[in-house]
Design a protein around this motif. Sequence first.
Motif, mmCIF file in Angstrom:
data_model
loop_
_atom_site.group_PDB
_atom_site.id
_atom_site.type_symbol
_atom_site.label_atom_id
_atom_site.label_comp_id
_atom_site.label_asym_id
_atom_site.label_seq_id
_atom_site.Cartn_x
_atom_site.Cartn_y
_atom_site.Cartn_z
ATOM 1 N N VAL A 51 0.867 -1.170 0.000
ATOM 2 C CA VAL A 51 0.000 0.000 0.000
ATOM 3 C C VAL A 51 0.908 1.225 0.000
ATOM 4 N N ARG A 52 0.704 2.102 -0.960
ATOM 5 C CA ARG A 52 1.507 3.328 -1.039
ATOM 6 C C ARG A 52 0.859 4.406 -0.187
ATOM 7 N N PHE A 53 1.632 4.957 0.732
ATOM 8 C CA PHE A 53 1.155 5.979 1.657
ATOM 9 C C PHE A 53 0.745 7.228 0.886
ATOM 10 N N LYS A 54 -0.428 7.778 1.202
ATOM 11 C CA LYS A 54 -1.004 8.982 0.600
ATOM 12 C C LYS A 54 -1.327 8.819 -0.883
ATOM 13 N N THR A 55 -1.310 7.593 -1.399
ATOM 14 C CA THR A 55 -1.640 7.347 -2.809
ATOM 15 C C THR A 55 -2.775 6.342 -2.937
ATOM 16 N N ASP A 56 -2.608 5.164 -2.324
ATOM 17 C CA ASP A 56 -3.628 4.119 -2.400
ATOM 18 C C ASP A 56 -4.750 4.411 -1.406
ATOM 19 N N ARG A 57 -5.953 4.011 -1.792
ATOM 20 C CA ARG A 57 -7.128 4.247 -0.943
ATOM 21 C C ARG A 57 -7.589 2.916 -0.372
ATOM 22 N N VAL A 58 -7.672 2.849 0.967
ATOM 23 C CA VAL A 58 -8.065 1.624 1.652
ATOM 24 C C VAL A 58 -9.091 1.933 2.731
ATOM 25 N N HIS A 59 -9.848 0.912 3.107
ATOM 26 C CA HIS A 59 -10.758 0.967 4.256
ATOM 27 C C HIS A 59 -10.147 0.115 5.357
ATOM 28 N N PHE A 60 -10.367 0.491 6.603
ATOM 29 C CA PHE A 60 -10.010 -0.355 7.741
ATOM 30 C C PHE A 60 -11.305 -0.829 8.378
ATOM 31 N N ARG A 61 -11.525 -2.164 8.338
ATOM 32 C CA ARG A 61 -12.751 -2.746 8.892
ATOM 33 C C ARG A 61 -12.407 -3.552 10.135
ATOM 34 N N HIS A 62 -13.133 -3.292 11.230
ATOM 35 C CA HIS A 62 -12.927 -4.012 12.486
ATOM 36 C C HIS A 62 -13.368 -5.454 12.302
ATOM 37 N N TYR A 85 -16.472 0.165 10.010
ATOM 38 C CA TYR A 85 -15.354 0.790 9.310
ATOM 39 C C TYR A 85 -14.839 1.997 10.086
ATOM 40 N N LEU A 86 -13.514 2.148 10.130
ATOM 41 C CA LEU A 86 -12.889 3.293 10.775
ATOM 42 C C LEU A 86 -13.151 4.531 9.936
ATOM 43 N N THR A 87 -13.589 5.607 10.583
ATOM 44 C CA THR A 87 -13.986 6.835 9.901
ATOM 45 C C THR A 87 -13.268 8.025 10.512
ATOM 46 N N VAL A 88 -12.877 8.964 9.661
ATOM 47 C CA VAL A 88 -12.274 10.214 10.118
ATOM 48 C C VAL A 88 -13.324 11.306 9.974
ATOM 49 N N VAL A 89 -13.631 11.997 11.082
ATOM 50 C CA VAL A 89 -14.665 13.031 11.086
ATOM 51 C C VAL A 89 -14.076 14.327 11.631
ATOM 52 N N GLN A 90 -14.428 15.435 10.989
ATOM 53 C CA GLN A 90 -14.063 16.754 11.506
ATOM 54 C C GLN A 90 -15.279 17.253 12.281
ATOM 55 N N PRO A 91 -15.201 17.324 13.628
ATOM 56 C CA PRO A 91 -16.379 17.615 14.440
ATOM 57 C C PRO A 91 -17.021 18.977 14.158
ATOM 58 N N HIS A 92 -16.232 19.966 13.812
ATOM 59 C CA HIS A 92 -16.750 21.297 13.495
ATOM 60 C C HIS A 92 -16.077 21.772 12.219
ATOM 61 N N GLU A 133 -18.258 3.516 11.445
ATOM 62 C CA GLU A 133 -19.373 3.647 10.515
ATOM 63 C C GLU A 133 -19.758 2.252 10.056
ATOM 64 N N SER A 134 -21.048 1.997 9.862
ATOM 65 C CA SER A 134 -21.477 0.650 9.484
ATOM 66 C C SER A 134 -21.250 0.340 8.003
ATOM 67 N N LYS A 135 -21.222 1.360 7.149
ATOM 68 C CA LYS A 135 -21.016 1.147 5.711
ATOM 69 C C LYS A 135 -19.820 1.950 5.228
ATOM 70 N N PRO A 136 -19.044 1.392 4.308
ATOM 71 C CA PRO A 136 -17.899 2.156 3.796
ATOM 72 C C PRO A 136 -18.380 3.367 2.990
ATOM 73 N N ASP A 137 -17.720 4.484 3.169
ATOM 74 C CA ASP A 137 -18.061 5.723 2.504
ATOM 75 C C ASP A 137 -16.783 6.298 1.902
ATOM 76 N N GLU A 138 -16.805 6.637 0.625
ATOM 77 C CA GLU A 138 -15.625 7.152 -0.058
ATOM 78 C C GLU A 138 -15.016 8.355 0.644
ATOM 79 N N LYS A 139 -15.847 9.254 1.152
ATOM 80 C CA LYS A 139 -15.338 10.490 1.742
ATOM 81 C C LYS A 139 -14.819 10.302 3.159
ATOM 82 N N LYS A 140 -15.443 9.439 3.939
ATOM 83 C CA LYS A 140 -15.083 9.328 5.359
ATOM 84 C C LYS A 140 -14.148 8.169 5.684
ATOM 85 N N THR A 141 -14.325 7.038 5.039
ATOM 86 C CA THR A 141 -13.598 5.836 5.481
ATOM 87 C C THR A 141 -12.359 5.509 4.659
#
Length: 79
Positions: A35-46, A52-59, A70-78
Amino acid sequence: RDHGHVGFLGVREDMINTDALWMMESKTIMKAGTVRFKTDRVHFRHLNSGMYLTVVQPHSDADHFVLTLESKPDEKKTM
């Protein structure tokens, strides 16, 4: 941890728990591979929960992000 680094404790046999296992998923990688860092797109599933692990900006004006699940993979968040 105090300076933005992640610290890990050594693993002991009595600490092993499948709740700590995550699976990396990708559309392009079918079985193993690099996996190439900052190039390849991956999901992390528990592994146990299937969430799925999700990155959220609270504000919208915040400079920090929160990791959540998150229960479903999302292109923007996961990815």
